[in-house]
Each structure stands twice: as C-alpha cells, then as structure tokens.
Design an enzyme around this catalytic site. Sequence first.
Site, PDB file in Angstrom:
ATOM      1  N   ILE A 175       9.129  -0.018  -1.039  1.00 31.48           N
ATOM      2  CA  ILE A 175       8.631   0.236  -2.393  1.00 31.48           C
ATOM      3  C   ILE A 175       8.590   1.736  -2.674  1.00 31.48           C
ATOM      4  O   ILE A 175       8.585   2.176  -3.822  1.00 31.48           O
ATOM      5  CB  ILE A 175       7.231  -0.408  -2.572  1.00 31.48           C
ATOM      6  N   GLY A 235       7.796  -4.270   6.452  1.00 34.33           N
ATOM      7  CA  GLY A 235       7.224  -3.877   5.176  1.00 34.33           C
ATOM      8  C   GLY A 235       5.865  -4.487   4.931  1.00 34.33           C
ATOM      9  O   GLY A 235       5.455  -5.437   5.595  1.00 34.33           O
ATOM     10  N   VAL A 276       1.547  -3.800   3.408  1.00 34.62           N
ATOM     11  CA  VAL A 276       0.401  -2.891   3.479  1.00 34.62           C
ATOM     12  C   VAL A 276       0.086  -2.651   4.947  1.00 34.62           C
ATOM     13  O   VAL A 276      -0.171  -3.605   5.689  1.00 34.62           O
ATOM     14  CB  VAL A 276      -0.809  -3.496   2.745  1.00 34.62           C
ATOM     15  N   ASN A 320      -1.907  -6.325  16.750  1.00 33.17           N
ATOM     16  CA  ASN A 320      -3.030  -6.725  17.602  1.00 33.17           C
ATOM     17  C   ASN A 320      -4.244  -7.133  16.778  1.00 33.17           C
ATOM     18  O   ASN A 320      -5.151  -7.785  17.303  1.00 33.17           O
ATOM     19  CB  ASN A 320      -3.380  -5.587  18.559  1.00 33.17           C
ATOM     20  N   TYR A 328      -6.359  -7.510   6.839  1.00 31.07           N
ATOM     21  CA  TYR A 328      -5.035  -7.130   7.345  1.00 31.07           C
ATOM     22  C   TYR A 328      -4.654  -8.028   8.519  1.00 31.07           C
ATOM     23  O   TYR A 328      -3.537  -8.555   8.575  1.00 31.07           O
ATOM     24  CB  TYR A 328      -5.086  -5.664   7.769  1.00 31.07           C
TER      25      TYR A 328
END
Length: 271
Positions: free
Chosen positions: A38, A75, A77, A115, A139
């Site tokens: 992006i 890719g 966040v 992890n 995440y």
Amino acid sequence: MMSKPFKRLLITGAAGRLGRVLRAEMQACAEVLRLTDIADMGNAAPHEELVRCDLANIADVLPLAEGVDAIIHAGGVPLENTFDLILKGNIVGTYNVYEAARQHGVKRVIYTSSNHAIGFYDRTETIDASVPHRPDSLYGVSKCFAEDLGRYYWDKFGIESVNIRIGSSFEEPLDRRMLATWLSFADFARIVERALHAPRVGHMIVYGMSDNRETLWDNHLASSLGYVPKDSADEYREKVMANTPRLDPNEPAARYHGGNFAGAGHFEDAQ
C-alpha cells in the site's frame, strides 16, 4: 546462465522491513518478482513488477496472482492496532490473497505469521507447532485466523501453506527476550527459500528463529522443510545483557512468550 527455479513470485508487503529483505534476497529464486504494498516501493529494477495495492480491496488483489508460481504473503498491519485496521489489513487482506491464489491456480503460499499467535504461553514452556493458539493481541488473533484460513484452503482446495511464526526479526537482537526469539534477516531469507523449494509441505507451521541457545519453540514438526539456521543471538549476548535491564520475571512482558504484546492493555482503551 542457469535458469531460475520460478518464473514469477508475488511478494506482498514489499515496502515493509521484512518485505525489503525478501525483495533483495528472493531475486535469485525467480526471473520476475511481482511486488505489492500500500506504500511507495520506489523504482522497479529490470526483474521487478511493482503494483501499489490495498490488500483489503479484492478487485485489486485478484489480478496480482495471475501468472504467479507462488506467493510470499508478508503484507498487512505489522503491529497491534485498532480492530478495524487489523480486520481490513490482516484478516480481509489475507482472505483476498488466498482467494486470488485459488482463482489463479497458485498452489503454494508462504505466510509470515507470528509468535503472537501463541504469545500467552508461559516462558517456562517450550512448545511445538501442535499447541492450540493463545494469541496475546488482536494482531495475534489475526495471525491465528490466517493460519486456520490456510488450513481451510489446503483441506478444501489443495493450496499448500508454510506459516512462519516469526519471533523477532531485526538486524540484531534488541533486548533480553530476543536472545531466545531472534531471527536474523539472513535466516529469514533461508527459511522462506526452503519453504518455496521443499517438494511437499501441505499445511505447515514452522517457528522463525535463528540458532539461539535459549529458545521457546521446538521446530521438530517442520524438520522436513530442511531449514538450518546459521546465525545466533548468542553472538550479541554480552552486548544485550549490558545494555538492557532485567525485567521482573513475574511481569507479563517477561513471563509470556509474547513479551510486551502480552503485557500491554487493550489497544483501543484510553491511554
């Protein structure tokens, strides 16, 4: 000149820290690297195709997989963030990548998992890839989703996946936790290369770590990949120990595999 093993590889997240490593190192594997992000990726080299793309937009993602031999999906966040951004970048985006692979007949995806999918295991436990997910963040939840999505695409459509649960991949280890979790850039490139070249992987989870004396993870379930790390955090041990403080071992950031991710509060709560 010896021909390269792949005609075209797709690499998502090519402007990121690890994406830049892949951009440099994977050119030996393919005649053409199709790179997407992006963010701006600069100028294309002769062997590169640059496509600026938001992975959350499936109409833009689908054409990326056309004519591609394999996908390295880095890719999304890269850290904890709001659920909305995690949802679009990591969950919707990863679905779009797998669906593009399915629609264009791409048979292998290498995924940069983390992890943080198992970040709430206690540091007294050395775990392998068969343990249940215990994410330490939104995440981490997105990485669990991606691993399970890859299993779905393997079971139903025969698309192979290697999910690399990356520990801490930096130029050198930055703190005491990384003496156990560090993955050098060179070893990162090695494990991705093995994931591309192994003759059969099915749906595999492998821990992305260098040859560190301390370790939280056991990679025996992925031994068929043939990954042999060559670097070690122990080369930096003296420097790390001198420059970083020892944490209280009962603090969540020190107690759990996920480190600061496990110790942090909910991202969207008022600070």
